[in-house]
Design a protein around this motif. Structure first.
Motif, PDB file in Angstrom:
ATOM      1  N   MET A 290       0.812  -0.993   0.305  1.00 47.95           N
ATOM      2  CA  MET A 290       0.250  -0.311   0.247  1.00 47.95           C
ATOM      3  C   MET A 290       0.950   1.280   0.100  1.00 47.95           C
ATOM      4  N   ASP A 291       2.203   1.191   0.414  1.00 48.90           N
ATOM      5  CA  ASP A 291       3.298   2.403   1.017  1.00 48.90           C
ATOM      6  C   ASP A 291       3.264   3.245  -0.589  1.00 48.90           C
ATOM      7  N   ASP A 292       3.029   2.134  -2.005  1.00 47.28           N
ATOM      8  CA  ASP A 292       3.543   2.691  -2.876  1.00 47.28           C
ATOM      9  C   ASP A 292       2.329   3.695  -3.866  1.00 47.28           C
ATOM     10  N   LEU A 293       1.201   3.257  -3.182  1.00 48.60           N
ATOM     11  CA  LEU A 293      -0.376   3.705  -3.960  1.00 48.60           C
ATOM     12  C   LEU A 293      -0.288   5.057  -4.190  1.00 48.60           C
ATOM     13  N   VAL A 294      -0.155   6.352  -2.596  1.00 45.33           N
ATOM     14  CA  VAL A 294      -0.171   7.233  -3.121  1.00 45.33           C
ATOM     15  C   VAL A 294       1.332   7.592  -1.695  1.00 45.33           C
ATOM     16  N   PRO A 295       2.599   9.037  -1.289  1.00 48.20           N
ATOM     17  CA  PRO A 295       3.302   9.486  -0.757  1.00 48.20           C
ATOM     18  C   PRO A 295       3.014   9.316   0.568  1.00 48.20           C
ATOM     19  N   ARG A 296       3.364   8.973   1.907  1.00 48.17           N
ATOM     20  CA  ARG A 296       2.823   8.850   3.104  1.00 48.17           C
ATOM     21  C   ARG A 296       3.339  10.028   3.318  1.00 48.17           C
ATOM     22  N   SER A 297       3.509  11.469   3.107  1.00 46.79           N
ATOM     23  CA  SER A 297       3.590  12.152   3.119  1.00 46.79           C
ATOM     24  C   SER A 297       2.552  12.996   3.266  1.00 46.79           C
ATOM     25  N   TYR A 298       1.662  12.450   2.224  1.00 47.68           N
ATOM     26  CA  TYR A 298      -0.120  13.184   2.042  1.00 47.68           C
ATOM     27  C   TYR A 298      -0.652  12.387   3.010  1.00 47.68           C
TER      28      TYR A 298
ATOM     29  N   GLU B 162      -3.565  12.225   5.133  1.00 48.89           N
ATOM     30  CA  GLU B 162      -5.657  11.925   5.427  1.00 48.89           C
ATOM     31  C   GLU B 162      -5.567  11.754   4.003  1.00 48.89           C
ATOM     32  N   LEU B 163      -5.265  11.473   2.316  1.00 52.17           N
ATOM     33  CA  LEU B 163      -5.322  11.444   1.523  1.00 52.17           C
ATOM     34  C   LEU B 163      -4.926   9.940   2.019  1.00 52.17           C
ATOM     35  N   ALA B 164      -3.535   9.727   2.417  1.00 51.57           N
ATOM     36  CA  ALA B 164      -3.435   7.882   2.428  1.00 51.57           C
ATOM     37  C   ALA B 164      -4.419   7.013   2.899  1.00 51.57           C
ATOM     38  N   ARG B 165      -4.941   8.071   4.777  1.00 58.71           N
ATOM     39  CA  ARG B 165      -5.530   6.987   5.701  1.00 58.71           C
ATOM     40  C   ARG B 165      -6.660   6.623   4.987  1.00 58.71           C
ATOM     41  N   LEU B 166      -7.136   7.368   4.174  1.00 55.61           N
ATOM     42  CA  LEU B 166      -8.687   7.341   2.973  1.00 55.61           C
ATOM     43  C   LEU B 166      -8.029   6.233   2.645  1.00 55.61           C
ATOM     44  N   CYS B 167      -6.780   6.169   1.317  1.00 60.10           N
ATOM     45  CA  CYS B 167      -7.531   4.547   0.790  1.00 60.10           C
ATOM     46  C   CYS B 167      -6.414   3.710   1.873  1.00 60.10           C
ATOM     47  N   ASP B 168      -6.051   4.404   2.812  1.00 58.96           N
ATOM     48  CA  ASP B 168      -6.121   2.619   3.786  1.00 58.96           C
ATOM     49  C   ASP B 168      -6.883   1.987   4.059  1.00 58.96           C
ATOM     50  N   ALA B 169      -7.837   2.990   4.458  1.00 60.07           N
ATOM     51  CA  ALA B 169      -9.444   2.265   5.061  1.00 60.07           C
ATOM     52  C   ALA B 169      -9.962   1.841   3.576  1.00 60.07           C
ATOM     53  N   LEU B 170      -9.958   2.380   3.052  1.00 60.14           N
ATOM     54  CA  LEU B 170     -10.536   1.309   1.541  1.00 60.14           C
ATOM     55  C   LEU B 170     -10.030   0.115   0.757  1.00 60.14           C
ATOM     56  N   ILE B 171      -8.666   0.206   0.946  1.00 62.50           N
ATOM     57  CA  ILE B 171      -8.089  -1.107   0.695  1.00 62.50           C
ATOM     58  C   ILE B 171      -8.277  -1.630   1.784  1.00 62.50           C
ATOM     59  N   SER B 172      -8.500  -1.816   2.942  1.00 58.77           N
ATOM     60  CA  SER B 172      -8.674  -2.212   3.878  1.00 58.77           C
ATOM     61  C   SER B 172      -9.932  -3.170   3.453  1.00 58.77           C
ATOM     62  N   ALA B 173     -11.146  -3.202   3.807  1.00 64.55           N
ATOM     63  CA  ALA B 173     -11.875  -3.442   3.269  1.00 64.55           C
ATOM     64  C   ALA B 173     -12.317  -3.804   2.058  1.00 64.55           C
ATOM     65  N   TRP B 174     -11.782  -3.981   0.599  1.00 60.67           N
ATOM     66  CA  TRP B 174     -11.927  -4.056  -0.756  1.00 60.67           C
ATOM     67  C   TRP B 174     -10.479  -3.902  -1.270  1.00 60.67           C
ATOM     68  N   PRO B 175      -9.843  -4.795  -0.949  1.00 62.30           N
ATOM     69  CA  PRO B 175      -7.928  -5.341  -1.130  1.00 62.30           C
ATOM     70  C   PRO B 175      -8.517  -5.113  -2.819  1.00 62.30           C
ATOM     71  N   GLN B 176      -9.119  -5.047  -3.810  1.00 65.84           N
ATOM     72  CA  GLN B 176      -9.525  -5.295  -5.314  1.00 65.84           C
ATOM     73  C   GLN B 176      -9.410  -4.418  -5.747  1.00 65.84           C
ATOM     74  N   HIS B 177      -9.302  -3.277  -5.258  1.00 66.93           N
ATOM     75  CA  HIS B 177     -10.106  -2.355  -5.470  1.00 66.93           C
ATOM     76  C   HIS B 177      -8.317  -1.154  -5.540  1.00 66.93           C
ATOM     77  N   ALA B 178      -7.185  -1.390  -5.276  1.00 67.26           N
ATOM     78  CA  ALA B 178      -6.020  -1.355  -5.185  1.00 67.26           C
ATOM     79  C   ALA B 178      -5.822  -0.369  -6.512  1.00 67.26           C
ATOM     80  N   ARG B 179      -5.743  -1.512  -7.411  1.00 67.64           N
ATOM     81  CA  ARG B 179      -5.522  -0.944  -8.897  1.00 67.64           C
ATOM     82  C   ARG B 179      -6.312   0.099  -9.110  1.00 67.64           C
ATOM     83  N   PHE B 180      -7.544   0.225  -9.412  1.00 63.18           N
ATOM     84  CA  PHE B 180      -8.111   1.408  -9.929  1.00 63.18           C
ATOM     85  C   PHE B 180      -7.622   2.873  -8.755  1.00 63.18           C
ATOM     86  N   LEU B 181      -7.501   2.621  -7.648  1.00 65.45           N
ATOM     87  CA  LEU B 181      -6.732   3.739  -6.567  1.00 65.45           C
ATOM     88  C   LEU B 181      -6.433   4.115  -7.592  1.00 65.45           C
TER      89      LEU B 181
END
Length: 308
Positions: free
Chosen positions: A1-9, A11-30
Motif C-alpha cells: 500500500m505504501d506505493d499507492l500514495v506517498p505517506r507525506s499525504y 489524510e489521503l493515505a489514511r482514506l486509501c488505507d481504509a478503503l483497501i483494507s475493506a476492498w483490496p481488489q480496488h487498489a489497482r483502480f485507486l
C-alpha cells in the motif's frame, strides 16, 4: 500500500488505507486515480481528502461500505446502459420514487458519492479545476451562487476565499440544504452562506435580477428533465462579466440520472443552446481511461465548462 500514495499525504493515505483494507481488489483502480498529478495537484487532493475525512468523521467505515455499494449499483446501471443505449430512468418522478424518497437508499448513496469525489479521477479533477482555475479568476468582492451544493465541498472553498463578498446556494430539498449547512459547519466555514429552497426552473422572485459574478452548477443537469431551461434561467442571474462553472457528465449511468448527453460536443451544445458562450472546456474521463478510449467505448467523461 505504501506505493499507492506517498505517506507525506497523510489524510489521503489514511482514506486509501481504509478503503483497501475493506476492498483490496480496488487498489489497482485507486492507483490510476492519482497517476500523473504533480506536487501542486497532490497538495490540493490532500486538502480534498482532509475535507472528506472531516465529513465522514468516525463513521468512515460506513462510508467505505457505502462507496463499495455505490460502485455495485453503478455497475448495474452501466449494464442496462450498454444493453439499451439509454439511462434506465427517464423522469424526475421516477428518480424521486426510487432514490430521493427512499431514505435508506439515499443515505448510502450520499455517503458513497462523497468518497467518489476523491477516489474517481474525473471527480477529483473537477475539484482541482474549480479550486485552481475558476475561483482565482474571480474579481475581488465577487458574489457567488451554487445550485445543488451537495456535500458543500465547492461551496466551502468559496466561503473561505477572502475575495468572496457573498455566497448563496439553492436546492429543491430542505433536507439537502440542512445537510449542506451541517457540512459547512463541520468544515469550519469562516463566513456564512445563504441557503435557500429554490427550484431553478421556477420563475424568479419579483425584483430579482442579475447579480452573481460566479454561478456554479455541478453534477446537477443530468438529474433534470429540462436542463437547457435551467441554464437559461441561471444565465439571467449573471452579473455583467460574470462566469458560470458547469460540470456535467456524458454517458454516466446512475440510479438517479435521467438526462443523457452522449458526447462532449453535445454537452457543449447544451450550454450554448441556453444562450451562453463556452470560454473553456475540459474533458476528464473516468479513472483508467484515456479520452480517446472513453469516447470509443462510451464510458463516462466529465465535462468542465466555464461559460459567460
Amino acid at each position: 500500500m505504501d506505493d499507492l500514495v506517498p505517506r507525506s499525504y497523510g489524510e489521503l493515505a489514511r482514506l486509501c488505507d481504509a478503503l483497501i483494507s475493506a476492498w483490496p481488489q480496488h487498489a489497482r483502480f485507486l492507483r490510476g486515480s492519482f497517476e500523473g498529478y504533480g506536487p501542486a495537484e497532490m497538495a490540493a487532493v490532500e486538502d480534498l481528502a482532509r475535507r472528506i475525512g472531516i465529513l465522514a468523521g468516525e463513521a468512515l467505515a460506513d462510508y467505505v461500505a457505502s462507496y463499495r455499494w455505490v460502485c455495485a449499483e453503478l455497475a448495474k446501471e452501466t449494464l442496462f446502459f450498454k444493453k439499451h443505449g439509454r439511462y434506465r430512468l427517464a423522469s424526475f418522478a421516477q428518480a424521486e420514487a426510487e432514490v430521493y424518497a427512499n431514505p435508506p437508499f439515499m443515505r448510502r448513496y450520499v455517503e458513497g458519492l462523497l468518497l467518489s469525489q476523491l477516489f474517481w479521477r474525473n471527480h477529483s479533477a473537477a475539484f482541482l479545476h474549480f479550486r485552481q482555475d475558476f475561483l482565482p479568476g474571480l474579481p475581488d468582492g465577487y458574489r457567488y451562487l451554487e445550485v445543488g451544493p451537495g456535500h458543500g465541498l465547492f461551496l466551502s472553498l468559496a466561503v473561505e476565499s477572502a475575495a468572496c463578498a457573498h455566497a448563496e446556494a439553492w436546492d429543491v430539498s430542505d433536507e439537502s440544504l440542512r445537510q449542506t449547512a451541517e457540512a459547512l459547519a463541520r468544515l469550519g466555514a469562516r463566513r456564512p452562506a445563504s441557503l435557500a429552497r429554490r427550484d431553478v426552473l421556477a420563475p424568479p422572485p419579483p425584483g430579482s435580477g442579475a447579480g452573481f459574478d460566479a454561478i456554479v452548477i455541478s453534477e446537477v443537469l443530468e438529474h433534470l428533465e429540462r436542463p437547457r431551461e435551467a441554464l437559461a434561467g441561471l444565465r439571467a442571474h449573471l452579473a455583467p462579466g460574470g462566469r458560470m462553472f458547469v460540470n456535467v457528465p456524458v454517458n454516466s449511468p446512475a440510479p438517479d440520472h435521467i438526462y443523457l448527453l452522449p458526447s462532449v460536443a453535445e454537452a457543449r451544445a447544451l450550454v450554448e443552446s441556453a444562450g451562453l458562450e463556452v470560454v473553456s472546456l475540459r474533458a476528464e474521463p473516468l479513472t483508467g481511461y484515456s479520452l480517446e478510449r472513453a469516447e470509443r467505448e462510451v464510458a463516462t467523461i466529465t465535462c468542465l465548462m466555464v461559460a459567460r
